[in-house]
Scaffold this motif. Structure first.
Motif, mmCIF file in Angstrom:
data_model
loop_
_atom_site.group_PDB
_atom_site.id
_atom_site.type_symbol
_atom_site.label_atom_id
_atom_site.label_comp_id
_atom_site.label_asym_id
_atom_site.label_seq_id
_atom_site.Cartn_x
_atom_site.Cartn_y
_atom_site.Cartn_z
ATOM 1 N N ALA A 197 0.834 -1.206 0.000
ATOM 2 C CA ALA A 197 0.000 0.000 0.000
ATOM 3 C C ALA A 197 0.865 1.251 0.000
ATOM 4 C CB ALA A 197 -0.920 -0.017 1.220
ATOM 5 N N GLN A 198 1.955 1.195 0.749
ATOM 6 C CA GLN A 198 2.900 2.323 0.792
ATOM 7 C C GLN A 198 3.467 2.572 -0.611
ATOM 8 O OE1 GLN A 198 5.978 1.528 3.642
ATOM 9 N NE2 GLN A 198 6.635 3.651 3.781
ATOM 10 N N ASP A 199 3.813 1.502 -1.313
ATOM 11 C CA ASP A 199 4.333 1.624 -2.677
ATOM 12 C C ASP A 199 3.300 2.251 -3.602
ATOM 13 O OD1 ASP A 199 6.743 0.534 -1.984
ATOM 14 O OD2 ASP A 199 6.328 -1.455 -2.807
ATOM 15 N N LEU A 200 2.035 1.827 -3.449
ATOM 16 C CA LEU A 200 0.979 2.348 -4.335
ATOM 17 C C LEU A 200 0.829 3.853 -4.166
ATOM 18 C CD1 LEU A 200 -2.469 0.715 -5.017
ATOM 19 C CD2 LEU A 200 -2.310 3.160 -4.485
ATOM 20 N N VAL A 201 0.780 4.308 -2.919
ATOM 21 C CA VAL A 201 0.625 5.749 -2.682
ATOM 22 C C VAL A 201 1.853 6.510 -3.171
ATOM 23 C CG1 VAL A 201 0.355 7.522 -0.910
ATOM 24 C CG2 VAL A 201 -0.940 5.373 -0.743
ATOM 25 N N ARG A 202 3.043 5.946 -2.915
ATOM 26 C CA ARG A 202 4.271 6.598 -3.388
ATOM 27 C C ARG A 202 4.263 6.732 -4.910
ATOM 28 N NH1 ARG A 202 7.547 3.075 -1.772
ATOM 29 N NH2 ARG A 202 8.016 3.915 0.287
ATOM 30 N N GLU A 203 3.761 5.702 -5.578
ATOM 31 C CA GLU A 203 3.743 5.724 -7.045
ATOM 32 C C GLU A 203 2.848 6.837 -7.581
ATOM 33 O OE1 GLU A 203 3.639 1.892 -8.977
ATOM 34 O OE2 GLU A 203 2.298 2.668 -10.515
ATOM 35 N N ILE A 204 1.761 7.140 -6.871
ATOM 36 C CA ILE A 204 0.883 8.232 -7.303
ATOM 37 C C ILE A 204 1.643 9.561 -7.305
ATOM 38 C CG2 ILE A 204 -1.128 9.603 -6.624
ATOM 39 C CD1 ILE A 204 -2.427 7.014 -5.705
ATOM 40 N N TYR A 205 2.405 9.803 -6.259
ATOM 41 C CA TYR A 205 3.159 11.063 -6.181
ATOM 42 C C TYR A 205 4.262 11.094 -7.245
ATOM 43 C CZ TYR A 205 0.746 12.482 -1.934
ATOM 44 O OH TYR A 205 -0.220 12.872 -1.030
ATOM 45 N N GLU A 206 4.915 9.950 -7.451
ATOM 46 C CA GLU A 206 5.954 9.915 -8.480
ATOM 47 C C GLU A 206 5.355 10.165 -9.858
ATOM 48 O OE1 GLU A 206 9.039 6.819 -6.274
ATOM 49 O OE2 GLU A 206 7.763 6.111 -7.901
ATOM 50 N N ARG A 207 4.195 9.595 -10.110
ATOM 51 C CA ARG A 207 3.539 9.829 -11.403
ATOM 52 C C ARG A 207 3.186 11.302 -11.556
ATOM 53 N NH1 ARG A 207 1.656 5.568 -14.867
ATOM 54 N NH2 ARG A 207 0.993 7.376 -16.050
ATOM 55 N N GLN A 208 2.753 11.934 -10.459
ATOM 56 C CA GLN A 208 2.405 13.342 -10.534
ATOM 57 C C GLN A 208 3.637 14.159 -10.941
ATOM 58 O OE1 GLN A 208 -0.478 14.652 -10.427
ATOM 59 N NE2 GLN A 208 0.234 16.768 -10.643
ATOM 60 N N PHE A 209 4.784 13.840 -10.317
ATOM 61 C CA PHE A 209 6.014 14.554 -10.666
ATOM 62 C C PHE A 209 6.371 14.310 -12.129
ATOM 63 C CE2 PHE A 209 10.639 14.285 -11.223
ATOM 64 C CZ PHE A 209 10.995 15.592 -10.940
ATOM 65 N N GLN A 210 6.256 13.044 -12.568
ATOM 66 C CA GLN A 210 6.613 12.717 -13.946
ATOM 67 C C GLN A 210 5.645 13.338 -14.936
ATOM 68 O OE1 GLN A 210 6.672 8.463 -13.710
ATOM 69 N NE2 GLN A 210 8.684 8.388 -12.755
ATOM 70 N N SER A 211 4.364 13.454 -14.565
ATOM 71 C CA SER A 211 3.396 14.047 -15.486
ATOM 72 C C SER A 211 3.645 15.539 -15.635
ATOM 73 C CB SER A 211 1.962 13.801 -14.988
ATOM 74 O OG SER A 211 1.705 14.536 -13.808
ATOM 75 N N GLU A 212 4.119 16.163 -14.564
ATOM 76 C CA GLU A 212 4.375 17.603 -14.627
ATOM 77 C C GLU A 212 5.699 17.918 -15.323
ATOM 78 O OE1 GLU A 212 4.215 18.813 -10.584
ATOM 79 O OE2 GLU A 212 2.021 18.693 -10.453
ATOM 80 N N SER A 213 6.651 16.987 -15.213
ATOM 81 C CA SER A 213 7.984 17.270 -15.764
ATOM 82 C C SER A 213 8.247 16.573 -17.099
ATOM 83 C CB SER A 213 9.067 16.845 -14.773
ATOM 84 O OG SER A 213 8.980 15.460 -14.511
ATOM 85 N N GLY A 214 7.516 15.478 -17.362
ATOM 86 C CA GLY A 214 7.845 14.732 -18.568
ATOM 87 C C GLY A 214 6.682 14.353 -19.449
#
Length: 262
Positions: A143-160
């Motif tokens: 579950a921790q990984d799933l939530v972390r992945e959401i934030y990482e995707r947000q960063f990647q969507s904004e930057s890449g």
């Protein structure tokens, strides 16, 4: 038969790490179209993402894996010792050797394995959901990984330019269907991560709730962050989604000071 084949594959891979032989090429598996496989600086989700591999990445090279063991080590270990090993991570690089990084082993497979197993298959089998229950994976860590992945995707969507975790076609990998429908409705308003239109701050590591990380199947993950100097917390509630195949973990509610959804 399946166990025997798995042992043959595992021992072959172990030899490959010792003498440089074994599968010559690997491919990405279990990653949805439109998504990417994160490659990290080290073997674990606590390391930052440094590269991504496409869901159809082919002809990858495996440099090494951890935990590291040879075929002899594997055969000598008891089942209890094998069960106690942490999930395996592998250092992979693409065919052109232009990028490399550590990925979870469950997302890679030798080239040609699927056609060798089922050469007459006429339709693809469903890919395994990365957040489906597994005997060797702690559901709270998952579950921790799933939530972390959401934030990482947000960063990647904004930057890449990667699709955001809140685009309905991607959101179904993280949220229950009612939240996905809400995201698709266009009535979201403030940002689902920050509860504000703009963000200027720092996001902490997603952490299991210290008092009650899991209760009757419900997992609670807290994310502390600051936005324009204000300390805040978003609380994510997850559970196995029994409406989906293999009942993968999904977020069914998010709470924050002053707002929540669905």
């Amino acid at each position: 038969m399946i166990v025997s084949c798995a042992l043959v594959l595992l021992t072959s891979s172990a030899h490959a790490e010792i003498d440089g032989h074994g599968p010559d090429a690997w491919r990405v598996t279990g990653v949805s179209a439109g998504d990417v496989l994160n490659a990290r600086m080290g073997p674990g989700t606590t390391y930052p993402v440094i590269e991504t591999f496409a869901p159809n990445e082919r002809n990858m090279q495996q440099i090494t894996c951890v935990p590291f063991y040879t075929a002899a080590h594997y055969i000598a270990m008891t089942q209890a010792q094998l069960d106690a090993l942490p999930p395996r991570w592998c250092l992979m690089r693409n065919a052109s050797m232009s990028k490399a990084g550590w990925v979870a082993q469950r997302y890679i497979t030798p080239e040609g394995e699927a056609t060798d197993i089922a050469p007459n298959a006429t339709s693809a089998q469903p890919e395994r959901d990365p957040y489906a229950a597994a005997a060797d994976i702690d559901p709270v860590a998952q579950a921790q990984d799933l939530v972390r992945e959401i934030y990482e995707r947000q960063f990647q969507s904004e930057s890449g330019g990667l699709p955001s975790a809140f685009e309905p076609s991607v959101a179904r990998n993280y949220f229950t269907d009612d939240i996905v429908a809400w995201l698709a409705s266009g009535n979201v308003g403030a940002h689902p991560l920050y509860g504000a239109q703009d963000f200027d701050g720092v996001i902490g590591e997603p952490m299991p709730d210290p008092d009650q990380p899991m209760f009757r199947g419900m997992i609670t993950i807290n994310v502390d962050f600051t936005n324009f100097g204000q300390r805040q917390r978003a609380v994510y509630f997850l559970r196995a989604d029994t409406t989906k195949q293999n009942s993968p973990l999904r977020i069914f509610r998010v709470e924050h000071e002053g707002w929540s959804y669905p």
